[in-house]
Every structure is written in structure tokens, then in C-alpha cells.
Design a protein around this motif. Structure first.
Motif: not given
Length: 246
Positions: A198-218
Motif C-alpha cells: 500500500g501507500r500513504t499520501p502523508l509525508k513522514l519526513f520533511d526537513p523544512t518542519k520542526d521536528p522533521p519526522v512525523l513519527l517517533r519511537g514509542g
């Protein structure tokens, strides 16, 4: 807990030997150790990286030598500070509740070149694979491989599928895959050997954002089935939307 050197500028804090024996408990303990070390702000430590059963501690040896007052035995000095920060008296500290993030996924054949193979291996229909995959709550064990790639635990054992014999040279960003007993999401266009379902339209990594990652451990992750039309609509507006939270 075991603390061992990792080269001359890092060490490993091994919290447990095995992950699969008690994944939820192990992950909670890893995240607690990570938070304790971050809060301790040990002089000279420049980065902390949690993994399945350990936390890597990267340090600047010059800064550690200055803080410890000696250029010798900086490993022992760091180990003592780590032990103090994560000792038994601190193990009972309260942990913040994990976030729950909903990820919309389209399982259309256009985005799922390996769905039939996963179904064949599991001896299920493709519809049953989609239902099993999208109705389970997952947990982000760690982030790695490429920036923002979440290794998710909680996959139904029936869906466990070996990695492809020949990895693909290029996988589209947002692709959702199964590799062994795990599922994950490719945040960037990259090579990979997982089975794409499958595929998601969401961006999981965007270096222009803070934080740049959508998900984090836990984090806890839920997949929501969407149609191809919804995928297109999401893709057109996802950059302006906040992460989906329950």
C-alpha cells in the motif's frame, strides 16, 4: 543494564538482551532510559539514539575530557554518569503517554505490487490481508534505515512475509511494506527489499518542519483504509495538514 564501548566516540547502553520476549515492556524501558539520559544532559554527549534493546550514546571526547578533568578513563566517567541517571531509584519515574497517530493508506493494486504475494504466502485473500493489516494497533519500535522510517511492531503473525530475494532499486515515498515480522513506511524514495502492500499520501519526513519526522519511537500507529480518490485528494492537501491524531 550493560554499557559497552562503540568505537572511540560512542557507547551502547544495552537495556535488555532480547526484544521479542516482551516487546511492549522492552520498548517502554528503552524509551524511559532514553528520556532519562536526555534529561541528565551529561556533558560532552552530543546525540542519543534509541534502538530495539539499547540506546547509543555519542559523545565528543574532548568535551568529556574537559568535564571529567582527565583525558584518561573517559569511558568509566561516562558510564558512571549514565548509571546515576538511569539507576534503580529512577526506574519508577512517570512516563508520558504515547501518541496515537492515524496513517491513511491506499491498498489499491497500483500502490501494492506485492499484495498478491503476501496473500499467497499467508494463504489469505488480498481483502483479508488488507483487513488484518489495517485493523491492528502498531508501535514504533525505532526510527532508522533512512530519515523517518518507522519500524513497527504488532504485525499479525499470519502476515509475516520474508523480504524479497531481490530488493528494488527504487521505492516510492509513502510505500507501506512488510519485511519479516514487521511492517513499515518508506518516507523517502529509496532502495528496499520489503513487500509493498500500500501507500500513504502523508509525508513522514520533511526537513523544512520542526521536528522533521512525523513519527517517533514509542508512538502508537493505526492505519486507515482509503480509496485511490481519497489518496489523490490527500496528496494534494497533505502538506498543509497537521498529522492525523486520535
Amino acid at each position: 543494564m550493560e554499557i559497552v564501548p562503540l568505537g572511540d566516540s560512542a557507547l551502547i547502553v544495552r537495556v535488555r538482551e532480547e526484544f521479542d520476549d516482551a516487546p511492549e515492556e522492552t520498548l517502554n524501558e528503552i524509551l524511559q532510559t532514553f528520556q532519562q539520559l536526555r534529561s541528565a544532559a551529561i556533558p560532552g554527549v552530543i546525540e542519543l539514539t534509541p534502538a530495539y534493546t539499547s540506546v547509543a550514546v555519542f559523545f565528543d571526547s574532548v568535551d568529556v575530557a574537559k568535564a571529567s578533568g582527565t583525558a584518561r578513563d573517559i569511558f568509566d566517567w561516562l558510564a558512571a554518569r549514565i548509571g546515576a541517571a538511569t539507576g534503580p531509584k529512577r526506574r519508577g519515574s512517570r512516563r508520558s503517554a504515547p501518541r496515537t497517530v492515524e496513517i491513511p493508506v491506499c491498498y489499491d493494486p497500483e500502490f501494492a505490487p506485492d499484495l498478491d504475494e503476501v496473500a499467497r504466502h499467508a494463504q489469505l485473500s488480498t481483502e483479508q490481508v488488507v483487513e488484518l493489516h489495517s485493523t491492528v494497533e502498531y508501535r514504533v519500535a525505532c526510527i532508522g534505515f533512512v530519515p523517518g522510517f518507522p519500524f513497527l511492531t504488532g504485525l499479525a503473525s499470519k502476515l509475516a512475509t520474508p523480504r524479497r530475494d531481490t530488493p528494488r532499486k527504487e521505492i516510492p515515498s509513502g510505500s507501506v511494506g512488510i519485511g519479516g515480522a514487521q511492517t513499515g513506511i518508506y518516507p523517502l524514495r529509496s532502495p528496499g527489499g520489503w513487500n509493498l502492500i500500500g501507500r500513504t499520501p502523508l509525508k513522514l519526513f520533511d526537513p523544512t518542519k520542526d521536528p522533521p519526522v512525523l513519527l517517533r519511537g514509542g508512538d502508537r500507529v493505526c492505519f486507515r483504509v482509503i480509496t485511490r480518490e481519497e489518496f489523490v485528494a490527500f496528496a494534494e492537501t497533505a502538506a498543509a495538514k497537521e498529522p492525523f491524531k486520535l
